[in-house]
Design a protein around this motif. Structure first.
Motif, mmCIF file in Angstrom:
data_model
loop_
_atom_site.group_PDB
_atom_site.id
_atom_site.type_symbol
_atom_site.label_atom_id
_atom_site.label_comp_id
_atom_site.label_asym_id
_atom_site.label_seq_id
_atom_site.Cartn_x
_atom_site.Cartn_y
_atom_site.Cartn_z
ATOM 1 N N GLN A 226 24.529 34.861 50.195
ATOM 2 C CA GLN A 226 25.400 33.697 50.058
ATOM 3 C C GLN A 226 26.514 33.774 51.105
ATOM 4 O O GLN A 226 26.837 34.853 51.583
ATOM 5 N N ASP A 228 30.570 32.431 51.915
ATOM 6 C CA ASP A 228 31.757 31.900 51.237
ATOM 7 C C ASP A 228 32.110 30.509 51.751
ATOM 8 O O ASP A 228 31.555 30.056 52.763
ATOM 9 N N TYR A 237 23.579 40.981 47.610
ATOM 10 C CA TYR A 237 23.480 41.539 46.266
ATOM 11 C C TYR A 237 22.122 42.190 46.065
ATOM 12 O O TYR A 237 21.109 41.697 46.566
ATOM 13 N N GLN A 274 23.982 46.906 42.171
ATOM 14 C CA GLN A 274 24.094 47.263 40.756
ATOM 15 C C GLN A 274 23.722 48.736 40.580
ATOM 16 O O GLN A 274 22.700 49.189 41.104
ATOM 17 N N GLU A 278 26.860 46.304 34.147
ATOM 18 C CA GLU A 278 27.856 45.565 34.930
ATOM 19 C C GLU A 278 28.635 46.482 35.872
ATOM 20 O O GLU A 278 29.761 46.203 36.244
ATOM 21 N N TYR A 280 28.885 48.292 39.565
ATOM 22 C CA TYR A 280 28.406 48.052 40.930
ATOM 23 C C TYR A 280 29.039 49.008 41.927
ATOM 24 O O TYR A 280 30.189 49.424 41.763
ATOM 25 N N ALA A 315 31.631 41.210 35.292
ATOM 26 C CA ALA A 315 30.610 40.183 35.486
ATOM 27 C C ALA A 315 30.500 39.914 36.985
ATOM 28 O O ALA A 315 31.516 39.768 37.671
ATOM 29 N N ILE A 316 29.276 39.837 37.494
ATOM 30 C CA ILE A 316 29.074 39.764 38.939
ATOM 31 C C ILE A 316 29.720 38.519 39.560
ATOM 32 O O ILE A 316 30.299 38.600 40.652
ATOM 33 N N ASP A 317 29.657 37.376 38.871
ATOM 34 C CA ASP A 317 30.255 36.155 39.431
ATOM 35 C C ASP A 317 31.757 36.305 39.629
ATOM 36 O O ASP A 317 32.301 35.947 40.674
ATOM 37 N N ALA A 318 32.413 36.873 38.622
ATOM 38 C CA ALA A 318 33.861 37.071 38.696
ATOM 39 C C ALA A 318 34.208 38.095 39.778
ATOM 40 O O ALA A 318 35.168 37.910 40.531
ATOM 41 N N GLN A 320 32.474 38.799 42.476
ATOM 42 C CA GLN A 320 32.261 38.222 43.799
ATOM 43 C C GLN A 320 33.444 37.336 44.199
ATOM 44 O O GLN A 320 33.927 37.404 45.322
ATOM 45 N N LYS A 321 33.911 36.536 43.251
ATOM 46 C CA LYS A 321 35.031 35.633 43.512
ATOM 47 C C LYS A 321 36.283 36.431 43.904
ATOM 48 O O LYS A 321 36.976 36.100 44.866
#
Ligand code: 5GP
Ligand code: MN
Length: 339
Positions: A226, A228, A237, A274, A278, A280, A315-318, A320-321
Motif C-alpha cells: 500500500q 500512503d 505486510y 507478524q 497482534e 509485529y 491491531a494492524i490497521d491502527a 499502520q496509521k
C-alpha cells in the motif's frame, strides 16, 4: 545524534583509545567467544567471522555462536559452517566479543555477562554493556571497525578475513547505497580486494543465490503493498499465512524492504511482519536525510538514520496509521534543501 555518549566510549580515527584498549585486552587473552544480534545479517556474520579468522591467525581460539543460523545466501561464505547456533553459552572463555549489538539480550543468547565482554558497535543507542566499549556511529558497517582492529592487532589480512570484512560492508551499505559510506569505506574495500576478495563472486553469493520461494514471496508481498495518502511511503505486510501460501519463509524476506525505495517518489518504507497474533516486528527504511531511526526510537526500537526497526503490538490497521503519521513527520522534518 543529540546526546553525547559517556567519555571513553566514543571513538574517532584521531582518538581511538577504545580500539587500543580492546587490542591490548585481546593480546593478553587466549580463548574467545564471538557473537552478534539474533537473526544475524551480513554485517553480524562478516564482522564475527573476520574477527574469528584474525584471532586464529594470531594463534588464539575463537568460537562463533549465534541465536539463529545464517540466512541461506550467506551459507556459501567460509566459516559459516563452523558457527554454533545456541541459546546459551557456557564454555571456558577469557572474553566475549559482541558485534553490533545494542544490548546483550539482543544476542538472543544467555550467559555472556559471565565473561569479560568487549562491545563493538556502530548503532546509535548502544547501552555500553561491556567491560570495554567501542562505539563508532560513523562506521558504515561494524566490519569497518573490525578492519581497524585487525590492523592494530597486526593480524594478517588473509583472504578469509578480507572476504568477511567485504561481506559486512557490502551488505550493511545495501550494496553501496546507504549513507555513512565514506572514502575510508572504499579504501577498506580496496585493501580487501588486494587481499584476494572477488567482488563479483561475493555479490553473486549474496544477491544471486536465492530460492524460488523467496521470489514468489516477494511477489505476494509487493502485490499487497500500500502507499500512503501523500504517495511517499510504501507499507508492506507479511503474516505466516501469506508466507505459507507463497512457499517462502520469513528469512526469505531479507532485502525485500529495499525494493519499494527503488521507486523515485517513495521516500520511506515500513514493513510489518507478524510474529504472533497482534505482535509485529517492524522494519523501516528511508532515503537521504529522512531520519527513520528517530521513529523507531519513539516506538522503543532503534537503528540508523536510513534503516531502523522495533517491535509493535496492536491491531494492524491502527499500527499502520500510527507509523505512517510518524514517518510523514520525519519526512517533513528533513532539511528543506534536500527535498
Ligand atoms: P532491520 O529492519 O534490518 O531488522 O533492522 C534495521 C536496523 O535497525 C538494524 O541496524 C538493526 O540493528 C536496527 N533494529 C531493528 N530492530 C531493532 C530493535 O528492536 N531495537 C533496536 N535498538 N534496533 C533495532
Ligand atoms: Mn551493522
Amino acid at each position: 545524534m543529540n546526546s553525547t555518549p559517556p567519555i571513553g566510549t566514543m571513538t574517532t580515527p584521531a582518538n581511538n583509545n577504545p580500539l587500543h584498549a580492546i587490542a591490548a585486552a585481546i593480546r593478553s587473552r587466549q580463548r574467545f567467544v564471538i557473537s552478534s544480534h539474533s537473526g544475524p545479517d551480513g554485517d553480524a556474520i562478516g564482522s564475527s567471522l573476520a574477527m574469528a579468522y584474525a584471532l586464529r591467525a594470531l594463534g588464539k581460539e575463537a568460537h562463533v555462536v549465534f541465536a539463529d543460523p545464517a540466512p541461506g545466501p550467506l551459507q556459501a561464505f567460509p566459516g559459516v559452517p563452523d558457527i554454533e547456533v545456541a541459546s546459551e553459552v557456557t564454555g571456558d572463555y577469557d572474553a566475549a566479543i559482541i558485534m553490533e549489538c545494542g544490548d546483550l539480550p539482543r544476542t538472543g543468547i544467555q550467559g555472556f555477562e559471565r565473561y569479560f565482554v568487549i562491545n563493538i558497535d556502530h548503532h546509535p543507542g548502544n547501552t555500553n554493556y561491556g567491560a570495554l566499549n567501542w562505539f563508532d556511529p560513523s562506521a558504515a558497517a561494524c566490519g569497518e571497525m573490525i578492519f581497524d582492529l585487525v590492523r592494530v592487532l597486526n593480524a594478517p589480512l588473509t583472504v578469509d578475513v578480507a572476504t568477511h570484512i567485504y561481506l559486512a560492508i557490502l551488505t550493511d551499505t545495501g550494496g553501496f547505497h546507504y549513507s555513512h559510506i565514506t572514502a575510508k569505506t572504499f579504501e577498506i574495500c580496496r585493501e580487501t580486494m588486494e587481499a584476494g576478495v572477488d567482488p563479483v563472486l561475493t555479490a553473486r553469493n549474496v544477491y544471486d543465490s536465492n530460492n524460488m520461494g523467496r521470489l514468489k514471496l516477494f511477489g505476494a508481498v509487493l502485490s499487497a503493498m500500500q502507499i500512503d495518502g501523500t504517495g511517499r511511503i510504501a507499507i508492506v505486510y507479511l503474516d505466516h499465512e501469506m508466507a505459507r501460501a507463497a512457499g517462502g519463509t520469513y528469512e526469505d524476506t531479507e532485502g525485500l524492504i529495499n525494493l519499494p525505495l527503488t521507486v523515485k517518489e517513495i521516500q520511506a518504507v515500513v514493513f510489518f511482519k507478524q510474529t504472533a497474533g497482534e505482535e509485529y516486528r517492524v522494519s523501516m527504511r528511508s532515503k537521504g536525510d529522512i531520519d527513520i531511526g528517530v521513529v523507531a526510537k519513539e516506538f522503543g526500537g532503534g537503528g540508523h538514520k536510513n534503516a531502523a526497526g522495533c517491535a509493535a503490538t496492536g491491531a494492524i490497521d491502527a499500527l499502520q496509521k500510527l507509523f505512517i503519521e510518524k514517518i510523514e513527520q520525519a519526512i517533513d522534518a528533513r532539511p528543506a534543501d534536500h527535498r
